[in-house]
Design a protein around this motif. Structure first.
Motif, mmCIF file in Angstrom:
data_model
loop_
_atom_site.group_PDB
_atom_site.id
_atom_site.type_symbol
_atom_site.label_atom_id
_atom_site.label_comp_id
_atom_site.label_asym_id
_atom_site.label_seq_id
_atom_site.Cartn_x
_atom_site.Cartn_y
_atom_site.Cartn_z
ATOM 1 N N ALA A 146 -4.508 1.166 1.148
ATOM 2 C CA ALA A 146 -4.309 2.383 -0.188
ATOM 3 C C ALA A 146 -5.418 4.022 -0.346
ATOM 4 N N HIS A 147 -5.917 2.666 -0.047
ATOM 5 C CA HIS A 147 -7.508 4.199 -0.940
ATOM 6 C C HIS A 147 -8.327 4.551 0.739
ATOM 7 N N ALA A 187 0.577 -1.116 -0.011
ATOM 8 C CA ALA A 187 0.556 -0.327 0.327
ATOM 9 C C ALA A 187 1.317 1.316 0.206
ATOM 10 N N VAL A 188 2.177 0.725 0.579
ATOM 11 C CA VAL A 188 2.469 2.173 0.751
ATOM 12 C C VAL A 188 3.683 2.313 -0.391
ATOM 13 N N PHE A 189 3.919 1.220 -1.317
ATOM 14 C CA PHE A 189 4.718 2.111 -2.607
ATOM 15 C C PHE A 189 3.228 1.865 -3.707
ATOM 16 N N ALA A 190 2.178 1.733 -3.257
ATOM 17 C CA ALA A 190 1.964 1.733 -4.060
ATOM 18 C C ALA A 190 1.082 3.765 -4.386
ATOM 19 N N LEU A 191 1.022 4.137 -2.573
ATOM 20 C CA LEU A 191 0.567 5.661 -2.178
ATOM 21 C C LEU A 191 2.143 6.407 -3.337
ATOM 22 N N TYR A 192 3.147 6.249 -3.288
ATOM 23 C CA TYR A 192 3.897 6.846 -3.177
ATOM 24 C C TYR A 192 4.228 6.238 -5.407
ATOM 25 N N ALA A 211 4.691 8.805 2.377
ATOM 26 C CA ALA A 211 3.307 7.717 2.160
ATOM 27 C C ALA A 211 3.756 6.494 3.001
ATOM 28 N N ILE A 212 4.852 6.335 3.684
ATOM 29 C CA ILE A 212 5.160 5.388 5.124
ATOM 30 C C ILE A 212 4.156 5.783 6.194
ATOM 31 N N MET A 213 4.181 6.934 7.252
ATOM 32 C CA MET A 213 3.992 7.492 7.360
ATOM 33 C C MET A 213 2.156 8.100 7.317
ATOM 34 N N ARG A 214 1.894 7.822 6.305
ATOM 35 C CA ARG A 214 0.348 8.518 5.891
ATOM 36 C C ARG A 214 -0.073 7.145 6.229
ATOM 37 N N VAL A 215 0.357 5.975 5.466
ATOM 38 C CA VAL A 215 -0.546 4.571 6.223
ATOM 39 C C VAL A 215 -0.196 3.831 7.620
ATOM 40 N N ALA A 216 0.765 4.937 8.162
ATOM 41 C CA ALA A 216 0.902 3.953 9.774
ATOM 42 C C ALA A 216 -0.071 5.436 10.400
ATOM 43 N N LEU A 217 -0.470 6.587 10.281
ATOM 44 C CA LEU A 217 -1.079 7.608 11.474
ATOM 45 C C LEU A 217 -2.410 7.048 10.698
ATOM 46 N N LEU A 218 -2.560 6.671 9.576
ATOM 47 C CA LEU A 218 -4.100 5.748 8.904
ATOM 48 C C LEU A 218 -5.033 4.706 10.104
#
Length: 138
Positions: free
Chosen positions: A41-42, A11-16, A73-80
């Motif tokens: 990711a969504h 998911a991180v790599f897709a967002l990146y 991207a890494i931080m966004r996924v973790a925060l979500l």
């Protein structure tokens, strides 16, 4: 790709890739990306404005644009997952500390050396803020 940590990383790599190329999120998933990866990711993309505000608030001396796209991207996924565990279906949500550990591990493996400490500091500060304000999930 059965381990949740691998799915989070996907998911991180897709967002990146989505951020760097401007292609739609659905176009950048790896072949065979599972439902958890896609949903994570969504959900992260849908909540990006709020997630970015939190990152910027704790990134003292750094603008959001100055933070490397992969680190964002890494931080966004973790925060979500820390703030909105109910947005992504799963057997059980990852504990906030677990989301931080996975984010730091991903940063260690794929980012410049100082990134892991930077990611840890921002996510730790965000978790403390949420807990001090009495958020139900973190």
């Amino acid at each position: 790709m059965s381990r949740r940590s691998d799915q989070r990383r996907a998911a991180v790599f897709a967002l990146y890739q989505h951020e760097l190329t401007g292609r739609s999120l659905d176009d950048v998933f790896e072949r065979g990306a599972n439902e958890f990866t896609r949903a994570l990711a969504h959900a992260t993309a849908d909540n990006q404005e709020d997630l970015d505000e939190r990152i910027a608030r704790h990134a003292e001396g750094w603008t959001l644009e100055r933070i490397a796209p992969l680190e964002r991207a890494i931080m966004r996924v973790a925060l979500l997952e820390m703030l909105h565990p109910d947005l992504v279906e799963g057997d059980r949500p990852i504990p906030p500390e677990g989301a931080i550990v996975e984010a730091v591990d991903t940063a260690k493996e794929f980012c410049a050396a100082p990134a892991a400490g930077f990611v840890n500091g921002i996510l730790g500060a965000a978790l403390r803020e949420v807990r001090e304000n009495g958020a139900p999930h973190a």
